[in-house]
Scaffold this motif. Sequence first.
Motif, PDB file in Angstrom:
ATOM      1  N   LYS A   6       1.032  -0.794  -0.023  1.00 19.61           N
ATOM      2  CA  LYS A   6       0.040  -0.076  -0.299  1.00 19.61           C
ATOM      3  C   LYS A   6       1.314   1.422   0.196  1.00 19.61           C
ATOM      4  O   LYS A   6       1.810   1.163   0.999  1.00 19.61           O
ATOM      5  CB  LYS A   6      -1.426  -0.042   0.841  1.00 19.61           C
ATOM      6  N   ILE A   7       0.593   2.110  -0.811  1.00 21.34           N
ATOM      7  CA  ILE A   7       1.284   3.300  -0.768  1.00 21.34           C
ATOM      8  C   ILE A   7       0.698   4.674  -0.357  1.00 21.34           C
ATOM      9  O   ILE A   7      -0.650   4.478  -1.119  1.00 21.34           O
ATOM     10  CB  ILE A   7       1.798   3.744  -2.601  1.00 21.34           C
ATOM     11  N   CYS A   8       0.876   5.123   0.867  1.00 16.96           N
ATOM     12  CA  CYS A   8       0.150   5.968   1.133  1.00 16.96           C
ATOM     13  C   CYS A   8       0.343   7.408   1.213  1.00 16.96           C
ATOM     14  O   CYS A   8       1.377   7.895   0.597  1.00 16.96           O
ATOM     15  CB  CYS A   8       0.287   5.238   2.812  1.00 16.96           C
ATOM     16  N   GLY A   9      -0.959   8.263   1.248  1.00 15.30           N
ATOM     17  CA  GLY A   9      -0.084   9.754   1.343  1.00 15.30           C
ATOM     18  C   GLY A   9      -0.607   9.846  -0.034  1.00 15.30           C
ATOM     19  O   GLY A   9       0.551  11.478  -0.509  1.00 15.30           O
ATOM     20  N   ILE A  10      -0.805   9.711  -1.065  1.00 12.04           N
ATOM     21  CA  ILE A  10      -1.018  10.057  -2.127  1.00 12.04           C
ATOM     22  C   ILE A  10      -1.597  11.603  -2.605  1.00 12.04           C
ATOM     23  O   ILE A  10      -2.628  11.750  -2.006  1.00 12.04           O
ATOM     24  CB  ILE A  10      -1.717   9.037  -3.136  1.00 12.04           C
ATOM     25  N   THR A  11      -1.119  12.378  -3.432  1.00 14.69           N
ATOM     26  CA  THR A  11      -1.571  13.397  -3.220  1.00 14.69           C
ATOM     27  C   THR A  11      -1.819  14.207  -4.947  1.00 14.69           C
ATOM     28  O   THR A  11      -2.366  15.487  -4.941  1.00 14.69           O
ATOM     29  CB  THR A  11      -0.926  14.610  -2.558  1.00 14.69           C
ATOM     30  N   ASP A  12      -1.061  13.007  -5.784  1.00 16.09           N
ATOM     31  CA  ASP A  12      -0.814  13.621  -7.222  1.00 16.09           C
ATOM     32  C   ASP A  12      -1.560  11.841  -7.673  1.00 16.09           C
ATOM     33  O   ASP A  12      -1.810  11.565  -7.837  1.00 16.09           O
ATOM     34  CB  ASP A  12      -0.459  14.483  -7.536  1.00 16.09           C
ATOM     35  N   ASP A  13      -2.030  12.918  -8.885  1.00 11.78           N
ATOM     36  CA  ASP A  13      -2.232  11.431  -9.876  1.00 11.78           C
ATOM     37  C   ASP A  13      -1.169  10.530 -10.902  1.00 11.78           C
ATOM     38  O   ASP A  13      -0.961   9.763 -11.055  1.00 11.78           O
ATOM     39  CB  ASP A  13      -3.425  11.904 -11.318  1.00 11.78           C
ATOM     40  N   VAL A  14      -0.147  11.289 -10.696  1.00 14.63           N
ATOM     41  CA  VAL A  14       1.029  10.867 -11.317  1.00 14.63           C
ATOM     42  C   VAL A  14       2.312   9.867 -10.461  1.00 14.63           C
ATOM     43  O   VAL A  14       1.695   8.798 -10.498  1.00 14.63           O
ATOM     44  CB  VAL A  14       2.206  12.193 -11.657  1.00 14.63           C
ATOM     45  N   SER A  15       1.166  10.015  -9.318  1.00 13.83           N
ATOM     46  CA  SER A  15       1.589   9.402  -8.020  1.00 13.83           C
ATOM     47  C   SER A  15       1.334   7.602  -8.050  1.00 13.83           C
ATOM     48  O   SER A  15       1.486   7.455  -8.037  1.00 13.83           O
ATOM     49  CB  SER A  15       2.153   9.967  -7.241  1.00 13.83           C
ATOM     50  N   ALA A  16      -0.422   8.756  -8.194  1.00 11.60           N
ATOM     51  CA  ALA A  16      -1.220   7.466  -7.960  1.00 11.60           C
ATOM     52  C   ALA A  16      -0.959   6.436  -9.756  1.00 11.60           C
ATOM     53  O   ALA A  16      -0.808   5.212  -9.032  1.00 11.60           O
ATOM     54  CB  ALA A  16      -2.178   8.186  -8.101  1.00 11.60           C
ATOM     55  N   ARG A  17      -0.621   6.728 -10.915  1.00 11.80           N
ATOM     56  CA  ARG A  17      -0.455   6.116 -11.620  1.00 11.80           C
ATOM     57  C   ARG A  17       0.976   5.469 -11.877  1.00 11.80           C
ATOM     58  O   ARG A  17       0.601   3.688 -12.266  1.00 11.80           O
ATOM     59  CB  ARG A  17      -0.588   6.972 -12.783  1.00 11.80           C
ATOM     60  N   GLN A 186      11.647  -9.948   9.367  1.00 13.00           N
ATOM     61  CA  GLN A 186      11.066 -10.314  11.164  1.00 13.00           C
ATOM     62  C   GLN A 186      10.033  -9.975  11.405  1.00 13.00           C
ATOM     63  O   GLN A 186       9.320 -11.254  12.325  1.00 13.00           O
ATOM     64  CB  GLN A 186      11.754  -9.049  11.754  1.00 13.00           C
ATOM     65  N   SER A 187       8.455  -9.870  10.621  1.00 12.51           N
ATOM     66  CA  SER A 187       7.694  -9.498  11.345  1.00 12.51           C
ATOM     67  C   SER A 187       5.996 -10.526  10.608  1.00 12.51           C
ATOM     68  O   SER A 187       5.609 -11.665  11.028  1.00 12.51           O
ATOM     69  CB  SER A 187       6.704  -8.164  10.723  1.00 12.51           C
ATOM     70  N   LYS A 188       6.844 -11.601   9.240  1.00 11.90           N
ATOM     71  CA  LYS A 188       5.960 -12.268   8.404  1.00 11.90           C
ATOM     72  C   LYS A 188       4.719 -11.389   8.220  1.00 11.90           C
ATOM     73  O   LYS A 188       4.083 -11.820   7.827  1.00 11.90           O
ATOM     74  CB  LYS A 188       5.596 -13.752   9.330  1.00 11.90           C
ATOM     75  N   ALA A 189       4.563 -10.346   7.767  1.00 11.80           N
ATOM     76  CA  ALA A 189       4.425  -9.801   7.266  1.00 11.80           C
ATOM     77  C   ALA A 189       3.745 -10.133   6.227  1.00 11.80           C
ATOM     78  O   ALA A 189       4.915 -10.599   5.091  1.00 11.80           O
ATOM     79  CB  ALA A 189       4.311  -7.862   7.077  1.00 11.80           C
ATOM     80  N   LYS A 190       2.596 -10.442   5.877  1.00 12.43           N
ATOM     81  CA  LYS A 190       1.990 -10.737   3.820  1.00 12.43           C
ATOM     82  C   LYS A 190       1.399  -9.500   3.355  1.00 12.43           C
ATOM     83  O   LYS A 190       1.037  -8.837   2.176  1.00 12.43           O
ATOM     84  CB  LYS A 190       0.934 -11.611   3.829  1.00 12.43           C
ATOM     85  N   MET A 191       1.366  -8.131   3.794  1.00 13.07           N
ATOM     86  CA  MET A 191       1.400  -6.566   2.825  1.00 13.07           C
ATOM     87  C   MET A 191       1.495  -5.655   3.940  1.00 13.07           C
ATOM     88  O   MET A 191       2.069  -5.738   5.103  1.00 13.07           O
ATOM     89  CB  MET A 191       0.211  -6.697   3.737  1.00 13.07           C
ATOM     90  N   VAL A 192       2.107  -4.330   4.030  1.00 12.62           N
ATOM     91  CA  VAL A 192       3.139  -3.851   4.038  1.00 12.62           C
ATOM     92  C   VAL A 192       2.577  -2.375   3.816  1.00 12.62           C
ATOM     93  O   VAL A 192       2.196  -2.267   2.447  1.00 12.62           O
ATOM     94  CB  VAL A 192       4.363  -3.867   3.851  1.00 12.62           C
ATOM     95  N   ASP A 193       2.689  -1.153   4.084  1.00  9.36           N
ATOM     96  CA  ASP A 193       2.593  -0.169   3.533  1.00  9.36           C
ATOM     97  C   ASP A 193       3.832   1.007   3.993  1.00  9.36           C
ATOM     98  O   ASP A 193       4.448   0.810   5.235  1.00  9.36           O
ATOM     99  CB  ASP A 193       1.427   0.393   4.842  1.00  9.36           C
ATOM    100  N   VAL A 194       3.956   2.082   2.845  1.00 10.40           N
ATOM    101  CA  VAL A 194       4.663   3.153   2.610  1.00 10.40           C
ATOM    102  C   VAL A 194       4.081   4.353   2.539  1.00 10.40           C
ATOM    103  O   VAL A 194       3.311   4.256   2.382  1.00 10.40           O
ATOM    104  CB  VAL A 194       5.518   2.779   1.627  1.00 10.40           C
ATOM    105  N   SER A 195       4.735   5.879   3.146  1.00 11.11           N
ATOM    106  CA  SER A 195       3.735   6.626   3.037  1.00 11.11           C
ATOM    107  C   SER A 195       4.832   7.559   3.327  1.00 11.11           C
ATOM    108  O   SER A 195       5.782   7.537   1.522  1.00 11.11           O
ATOM    109  CB  SER A 195       2.956   7.040   4.130  1.00 11.11           C
ATOM    110  N   SER A 196       6.205   8.609   4.494  1.00 10.36           N
ATOM    111  CA  SER A 196       6.963   8.623   4.040  1.00 10.36           C
ATOM    112  C   SER A 196       8.732   8.851   2.954  1.00 10.36           C
ATOM    113  O   SER A 196       9.320   8.503   3.003  1.00 10.36           O
ATOM    114  CB  SER A 196       7.129   9.862   5.365  1.00 10.36           C
ATOM    115  N   GLY A 197       8.920   6.756   3.347  1.00 11.01           N
ATOM    116  CA  GLY A 197       9.438   5.597   2.697  1.00 11.01           C
ATOM    117  C   GLY A 197       9.857   6.369   1.914  1.00 11.01           C
ATOM    118  O   GLY A 197      11.018   5.563   0.675  1.00 11.01           O
ATOM    119  N   VAL A 198       8.943   6.213   0.820  1.00 12.98           N
ATOM    120  CA  VAL A 198       9.102   6.850  -1.015  1.00 12.98           C
ATOM    121  C   VAL A 198       8.444   8.313  -1.357  1.00 12.98           C
ATOM    122  O   VAL A 198       8.239   8.721  -2.474  1.00 12.98           O
ATOM    123  CB  VAL A 198       8.267   5.971  -1.671  1.00 12.98           C
ATOM    124  N   GLU A 199       9.074   9.264  -0.434  1.00 14.46           N
ATOM    125  CA  GLU A 199       9.010  10.755  -0.494  1.00 14.46           C
ATOM    126  C   GLU A 199      10.571  11.588  -0.040  1.00 14.46           C
ATOM    127  O   GLU A 199      11.195  10.813  -0.099  1.00 14.46           O
ATOM    128  CB  GLU A 199       9.018  11.500   0.622  1.00 14.46           C
TER     129      GLU A 199
END
Length: 220
Positions: A6-17, A186-199
């Motif tokens: 999940k890419i969180c904190g989207i604010t524009d169409d370019v990033s969404a696409r 380490q967590s065995k997560a199957k879903m991840v969420d990022v926001s500031s880490g791709v800014e």
Amino acid sequence: MTILAKICGITDDVSARIAIDDSAGMLGFISFPKSPRHLDLERMAQLIANATSYTAHMNKKTQCVSVVVDPDDALLETIAQNVRPDLIQLHGHESPERVRHIRARFGIPLIKAISVESRADVLAAAPYEEVVEHLLFDAKPPKDATLPGGVGARFDWTLMEGYPSLRPWLLAGGLNPWNVAEAVSQSKAKMVDVSSGVERAPGLKDAALISQFLKAVKGL
């Protein structure tokens, strides 16, 4: 193993696409005035409509998420009627009873964010499981923080290992293209969420970092 991102904190169409092109599982759009990623509901509705249309055109499966903090029913009604996301993420101090009310009244699938500092915080998510689609485990913000998430803080990922959740859950907090593999290991997560880490700056998504993060997730 297929990991959903999940890419969180989207604010524009370019990033969404870009995120859709690279097969992000979810996009998050935030309505919280204190956040550098805040969108008014009219702008959020337009971005989600555009992303939904593009997802269908590209034959992808990306879902759109409205992220709110301790919302009242009036705000949720507007989101349900006008924004029309696939899911609503509750990122405040909503109690299990409040979440149950929201699900019953609005009927939209929910993600409930849980702030984590200890294993006890992780286990405290159990009462939410029967009324949400997903849980999201994020680092507990510093005491002086004005934001409930998206501050780049991380927690001990091993606290999640073996968590007996009845619902799919997302790992959040301080993730980026260089540590997501370690976080999943380490967590065995199957879903991840990022926001500031791709800014490149607070609230400004970086196209190359989005692609790099999603490529790293695909390689897991």
